[in-house]
Scaffold this motif. Structure first.
Motif, PDB file in Angstrom:
ATOM      1  N   GLU A   6      38.112 -31.100  23.914  1.00 51.22           N
ATOM      2  CA  GLU A   6      38.878 -29.974  23.399  1.00 51.22           C
ATOM      3  C   GLU A   6      40.201 -30.425  22.798  1.00 51.22           C
ATOM      4  O   GLU A   6      40.634 -29.922  21.756  1.00 51.22           O
ATOM      5  CB  GLU A   6      39.108 -28.936  24.499  1.00 51.22           C
ATOM      6  N   SER A  10      46.525 -21.253  28.516  1.00 50.46           N
ATOM      7  CA  SER A  10      45.460 -20.489  27.896  1.00 50.46           C
ATOM      8  C   SER A  10      44.361 -20.176  28.898  1.00 50.46           C
ATOM      9  O   SER A  10      43.880 -19.035  28.984  1.00 50.46           O
ATOM     10  CB  SER A  10      44.878 -21.264  26.707  1.00 50.46           C
ATOM     11  N   ALA A  66      43.393 -16.448  30.391  1.00 55.74           N
ATOM     12  CA  ALA A  66      42.039 -15.923  30.240  1.00 55.74           C
ATOM     13  C   ALA A  66      41.435 -15.557  31.595  1.00 55.74           C
ATOM     14  O   ALA A  66      40.767 -14.524  31.729  1.00 55.74           O
ATOM     15  CB  ALA A  66      41.163 -16.947  29.522  1.00 55.74           C
ATOM     16  N   VAL A 124      35.132 -14.866  33.283  1.00 54.39           N
ATOM     17  CA  VAL A 124      34.951 -15.383  31.936  1.00 54.39           C
ATOM     18  C   VAL A 124      34.102 -16.649  31.937  1.00 54.39           C
ATOM     19  O   VAL A 124      34.183 -17.479  32.858  1.00 54.39           O
ATOM     20  CB  VAL A 124      36.328 -15.656  31.275  1.00 54.39           C
ATOM     21  N   ASN A 134      33.772 -20.178  26.931  1.00 51.91           N
ATOM     22  CA  ASN A 134      34.798 -19.353  26.306  1.00 51.91           C
ATOM     23  C   ASN A 134      36.196 -19.785  26.734  1.00 51.91           C
ATOM     24  O   ASN A 134      37.146 -19.730  25.937  1.00 51.91           O
ATOM     25  CB  ASN A 134      34.575 -17.882  26.650  1.00 51.91           C
ATOM     26  N   LEU A 135      36.344 -20.207  27.986  1.00 52.97           N
ATOM     27  CA  LEU A 135      37.631 -20.734  28.459  1.00 52.97           C
ATOM     28  C   LEU A 135      38.052 -21.937  27.627  1.00 52.97           C
ATOM     29  O   LEU A 135      39.194 -22.038  27.170  1.00 52.97           O
ATOM     30  CB  LEU A 135      37.534 -21.153  29.931  1.00 52.97           C
ATOM     31  N   SER A 149      36.861 -23.024  24.646  1.00 46.88           N
ATOM     32  CA  SER A 149      37.060 -22.771  23.217  1.00 46.88           C
ATOM     33  C   SER A 149      38.361 -22.024  22.981  1.00 46.88           C
ATOM     34  O   SER A 149      39.046 -22.254  21.970  1.00 46.88           O
ATOM     35  CB  SER A 149      35.876 -21.998  22.647  1.00 46.88           C
ATOM     36  N   GLY A 150      38.731 -21.151  23.912  1.00 43.22           N
ATOM     37  CA  GLY A 150      40.012 -20.456  23.792  1.00 43.22           C
ATOM     38  C   GLY A 150      41.186 -21.400  23.915  1.00 43.22           C
ATOM     39  O   GLY A 150      42.161 -21.310  23.158  1.00 43.22           O
ATOM     40  N   LYS A 165      41.514 -23.459  20.724  1.00 42.44           N
ATOM     41  CA  LYS A 165      42.121 -22.709  19.624  1.00 42.44           C
ATOM     42  C   LYS A 165      43.625 -22.556  19.825  1.00 42.44           C
ATOM     43  O   LYS A 165      44.407 -22.697  18.875  1.00 42.44           O
ATOM     44  CB  LYS A 165      41.474 -21.330  19.525  1.00 42.44           C
ATOM     45  N   ASP A 166      44.055 -22.304  21.053  1.00 44.08           N
ATOM     46  CA  ASP A 166      45.489 -22.153  21.312  1.00 44.08           C
ATOM     47  C   ASP A 166      46.225 -23.471  21.096  1.00 44.08           C
ATOM     48  O   ASP A 166      47.342 -23.486  20.560  1.00 44.08           O
ATOM     49  CB  ASP A 166      45.720 -21.637  22.732  1.00 44.08           C
TER      50      ASP A 166
END
Length: 294
Positions: free
Chosen positions: A28, A242, A246, A253, A257-258, A260-261, A264-265
């Motif tokens: 990531e 982030s 989340a 969650v 998704n954790l 990828s979020g 992105k942040d």
């Protein structure tokens, strides 16, 4: 494209901007860095320290991924060993495919730092890699090391150090420190010393401890001659926060998704930092232009 740090920093030096060097310890992190650089048309440096690759970022997994992502990116990307201190770690980095080596001899005597940096610089150059040295000592924020003037880089010693070691970039101590500063604290940087160092050395200069130093300090540091800024703590904190946010919003969650979020942040933060230090929009070319950066 994966290249040596030398050409990246030479361009930054010539055009008075800085390049972000982000520490990465997983997929990531790397994807956020490469995506930000590609989006902003900015060069970038991926840092991995010995502590990081011994603890978590296994090089046999990380390097093929970095090579793959960098090869597809429309911007120059360097892979730099951050704060190499032990010969075995430096040799491993060179063998595994790092394109740049930062040797940190700042805790040694001047004579020992000079002698070993000279050896490492020769090793790196013989393999087509760039070499960064450090003179002065950028210590730990938690210990207040950034306020210790006797740790700051001496201009005359720096001139002799660079002349003998032939490093491609020099990390200087002007008031920053590694890690997280106490809440509300903003370091006071010695810009007069930085200007003197730049005038005397006429080469790429590096600021370690870029996290938490304040936007105005970073902006002025670039104006005064900094061309590479190391950022680790703030990028890692963005990813952590982030995930925490989340989970607070939705404890069930999904793991993907954790991640990828968080990615992105981190990308958003890195892009804003690239804007701050002036590296955004510097590269508009194709992979056929790779040779000029090697």
């Amino acid at each position: 494209m994966l290249v040596s740090m030398k050409g990246i920093l030479a361009d930054a030096d010539s055009n008075n901007y800085a390049v972000m060097a982000c520490n990465c310890c997983n997929m990531e992190n790397v994807e956020a860095v490469v995506a930000a650089a590609s989006s902003k048309r900015s060069a970038v440096i991926i840092n991995i320290s010995p502590r990081q690759f011994h603890l978590h970022a296994d090089l046999d997994a990380m390097i093929p991924m970095i090579v793959s992502l960098a090869s597809a990116a429309p911007v120059p990307i360097a892979l730099n060993l951050d704060h190499g201190k032990e010969y075995d770690d430096i040799a491993t980095a060179l063998k595994k495919g790092f394109t740049s080596i930062m040797f940190d001899g700042s805790a040694l005597t001047y004579e020992a730092n000079l002698a070993i940096t000279k050896q490492i610089s020769t090793m790196a150059h013989n393999q087509g890699c760039a070499c960064e040295g450090e003179l002065g000592h950028v210590g730990q924020a938690s210990a207040g090391d950034g306020e210790k003037v006797d740790y700051f880089t001496d201009v005359d010693m720096a001139v002799q150090f660079v002349k003998e070691t032939k490093v491609d970039a020099l990390a200087v101590a002007i008031g920053t420190a590694h890690g997280k500063y106490p809440a509300g604290f903003v370091p006071k940087l010695d810009f007069v010393r930085l200007k003197e160092l730049k005038s005397a050395l006429q080469m790429p200069l590096v600021l370690h401890g870029g996290s938490g130093s304040g936007e105005e300090n970073i902006r002025r540091a670039v104006e005064c001659g900094i061309n590479k800024i190391n950022v680790c703590t703030d990028v890692f904190a963005i990813g952590r926060d982030s995930v925490a946010h989340a989970l607070g919003e939705n404890p069930s969650v999904d793991w993907m998704n954790l991640m990828s979020g968080a990615q992105k942040d981190m990308q958003d933060y890195i892009e804003s930092y690239m804007d701050l230090i002036g590296s955004s929009g510097r590269y508009q070319y194709t992979l056929a232009d790779k040779q000029q950066f090697d």
